[in-house]
Design an enzyme around this catalytic site. Structure first.
Site, mmCIF file in Angstrom:
data_model
loop_
_atom_site.group_PDB
_atom_site.id
_atom_site.type_symbol
_atom_site.label_atom_id
_atom_site.label_comp_id
_atom_site.label_asym_id
_atom_site.label_seq_id
_atom_site.Cartn_x
_atom_site.Cartn_y
_atom_site.Cartn_z
ATOM 1 N N PHE A 1 0.679 -1.276 0.074
ATOM 2 C CA PHE A 1 -0.287 -0.051 -0.191
ATOM 3 C C PHE A 1 0.443 1.460 -0.573
ATOM 4 O O PHE A 1 -0.220 2.837 0.216
ATOM 5 C CB PHE A 1 -1.361 -0.220 1.082
ATOM 6 C CG PHE A 1 -1.210 -1.152 1.978
ATOM 7 C CD1 PHE A 1 -2.487 -2.015 0.625
ATOM 8 C CD2 PHE A 1 -0.954 -2.094 2.489
ATOM 9 C CE1 PHE A 1 -2.868 -3.462 1.160
ATOM 10 C CE2 PHE A 1 -1.748 -2.937 3.031
ATOM 11 C CZ PHE A 1 -2.413 -3.760 2.451
ATOM 12 N N CYS A 2 1.747 1.450 -0.759
ATOM 13 C CA CYS A 2 2.606 2.429 -0.464
ATOM 14 C C CYS A 2 3.105 2.763 0.860
ATOM 15 O O CYS A 2 3.880 3.701 0.891
ATOM 16 C CB CYS A 2 2.046 3.862 -1.020
ATOM 17 S SG CYS A 2 2.149 3.486 -3.323
ATOM 18 N N ASN A 3 3.312 2.242 1.650
ATOM 19 C CA ASN A 3 3.379 2.165 2.995
ATOM 20 C C ASN A 3 4.947 1.216 3.516
ATOM 21 O O ASN A 3 4.315 0.227 4.260
ATOM 22 C CB ASN A 3 2.185 2.780 3.987
ATOM 23 C CG ASN A 3 2.317 3.153 5.485
ATOM 24 O OD1 ASN A 3 3.755 2.851 5.945
ATOM 25 N ND2 ASN A 3 1.437 3.248 6.389
#
Ligand SMILES: Cc1ncc(COP(=O)(O)O)c(C=O)c1O
Length: 490
Positions: free
Chosen positions: A395-397
């Site tokens: 999740f791009c995290n």
């Protein structure tokens, strides 16, 4: 459990849900396409859904009037300018920005808003950029601007397994700033990985120690109220499609006027200057928001933001929050209880185990009866076959995911050293086979049109993975209860 008895049980346990019943009517009238096409939409943190009436109202506006590029004196242009400015005022009012205290800059998305902060904040030697390990890559990326400016970059760690900001370890980091320098502290109001709602009281704490504060509100504002009379972040970044689905392509950066003067735009463009000369090689930047709005705004889409805000206001953000909290709480409880025939837990939840201090995001991994990780990419395929839309990956995290899996700097550096051309799938392969860890998960997220049937459907899907052994990855097993990797059956 059949559907109606499950619903009755749910209502009994979540009495406040009844007060949100008009959202069921709205689902039938405004979001009917979901049920007509039997979609189970569980990716609101990816993007919210729009009501039919939002699109109709926007189409009517566009087809009724003639709009030209704003910022000119013609009728068609000035009419457009007025609508853009009306929308800007509506955005400031939505967040209860006290008059004269904030400037609203329209951007393409939250990332565009964050990039403005990165490239314009006066990062310099002696100053610092402090950010929580839990952050979207569009905030992580600001560290490159900080580094280039010579500021020190530090990460504030998270607690395990709750994935909250570790307040004890944050304290000395906040205290370490030179109040005479420019220091920026960035954190998300709600994690897009775990759903944790980080305490907004940190904004005051950081101010008191000489920091400016960047609040990434992209995942928070779709289901929670951000009230700028109560908290005063210096920068707030968000995307409107995450709040009400339509339009895409418009986001916003709210800048507290007290810090506006310290920002230095690295360039100028059409629309951002009051004056520019070629012979004299000079330019005078426009004051306020105009100095940040490069080129032509997405002017036809901007009035749809006002329509979206009115739609949310007609429902009530608190109603959405209550509904999402009830559904999240029920889902968490059910998932935590799921067990294989041998009694072992099926699901590992990341972040807090209750709906307390978290929003409508539930991120998890599934394990087989021996504790082997199920491949979340296959889980997503199986869910898709049942018309369930969820999201998998990191999740791009990456920071929240690394803490969740207890990945160390050594783990990551070893993997990167092995593969110069690293991708998430390759990293996942490396990390699962070497250490029995994961890099990525399954995320379901709830929003304005979510209902009990959606979470029940997901729960039934999760239950269908009981005793599933065919889609595992890695040989090393994991004990969900103790959060420990087990080697050789030990
Ligand atoms: C917390 C958070 N910040 C920033 C972003 C970036 O938003 P956008 O892709 O709209 O720029 C996202 C998107 O998922 C997000 O969840």
């Amino acid at each position: 459990m059949n559907d109606s008895s499950a619903y009755a049980e749910f209502l009994k346990a979540h009495l406040e849900y009844e007060a949100t019943a008009h959202l069921d009517e709205l689902r039938a009238s405004e979001y009917a396409r979901l049920d007509e096409q039997q979609h189970v939409y569980l990716d609101y943190t990816g993007g919210s859904l729009y009501a039919d009436s939002q699109v109709r109202a926007h189409a009517e506006l566009l087809t009724r009037q003639v709009f030209g590029n704003p910022h000119s004196a013609s009728l068609t242009s000035s009419g457009m300018t007025e609508l853009v400015e009306q929308t800007r005022r509506a955005v400031l009012e939505w967040f209860h920005a006290p008059p004269g205290e904030y400037t609203a800059v329209f951007t393409a998305n939250a990332t565009g808003a964050l990039k403005h902060v990165g490239e314009s904040y006066p990062f310099a030697p002696g100053g610092r950029f402090l950010l929580t390990a839990d952050n979207h890559n569009s905030v992580n990326g600001i560290r490159e601007f900080a580094r280039a400016g010579g500021a020190a970059v530090e990460y504030a760690p998270l607690t395990f397994p709750e994935l909250k900001i570790d307040r004890e370890r944050l304290e000395p980091l906040l205290a370490g700033a030179d109040p005479g320098a420019d220091n920026l502290f960035a954190f998300p109001a709600q994690s897009n990985f775990s759903g944790v709602k980080h305490p907004l009281a940190l904004i005051d704490d950081a101010h008191a120690r000489g920091w400016d504060v960047l609040l990434d509100a992209a995942a928070y504002v779709p289901t929670s109220r951000l009230d700028l009379r109560e908290v005063e972040p210096d920068f707030v970044a968000l995307s409107f499609y995450k709040m009400f689905g339509y339009p895409t392509g418009v986001g916003c950066l709210l800048i507290r006027n007290t810090v506006l003067g310290k920002l230095r735009r690295p360039w100028f463009a059409g629309g951002t200057v009051n004056f520019a000369t070629v012979q004299g090689r000079r330019h005078i930047l426009s004051p306020g928001e105009a100095g940040f709005e490069d080129g032509t705004l997405n002017y036809l889409a901007i009035p749809a933001v006002g329509i979206g805000l009115r739609h949310l206001a007609s429902i009530g953000i608190d109603t959405i929050q209550t509904r999402v909290r009830c559904l999240t709480s029920w889902l968490l409880q059910q998932l935590l209880e799921l067990r294989h025939a041998n009694g072992r837990h099926m699901v590992r939840i990341y972040g807090p185990m209750t709906a307390e201090s978290r929003g409508g995001v539930v991120t998890m991994n599934f394990y087989d009866p021996e504790g082997h990780l199920l491949d979340y990419r296959r889980v997503e395929e199986l869910a898709s076959a049942q018309r369930i839309s969820l999201r998998t990956g990191c999740f791009c995290n990456p920071g929240a995911g690394e803490t969740a899996e207890r990945l160390t700097e050594a783990d990551v550096l070893e993997a990167v050293a092995e593969e110069s051309d690293m991708t998430l799938p390759r990293f996942l392969k490396f990390i699962t086979h070497r250490g029995g860890k994961s890099a990525g998960a399954v995320r379901v997220s709830l929003g304005v049109a979510s209902n009990f049937a959606d979470v029940l459907k997901f729960y039934e899907f999760a239950r269908s993975l009981r005793d599933q052994t065919r889609i595992t990855m890695g040989e090393v097993s994991f004990d969900i209860e103790s959060c420990r990797v087990i080697r050789d059956g030990s």
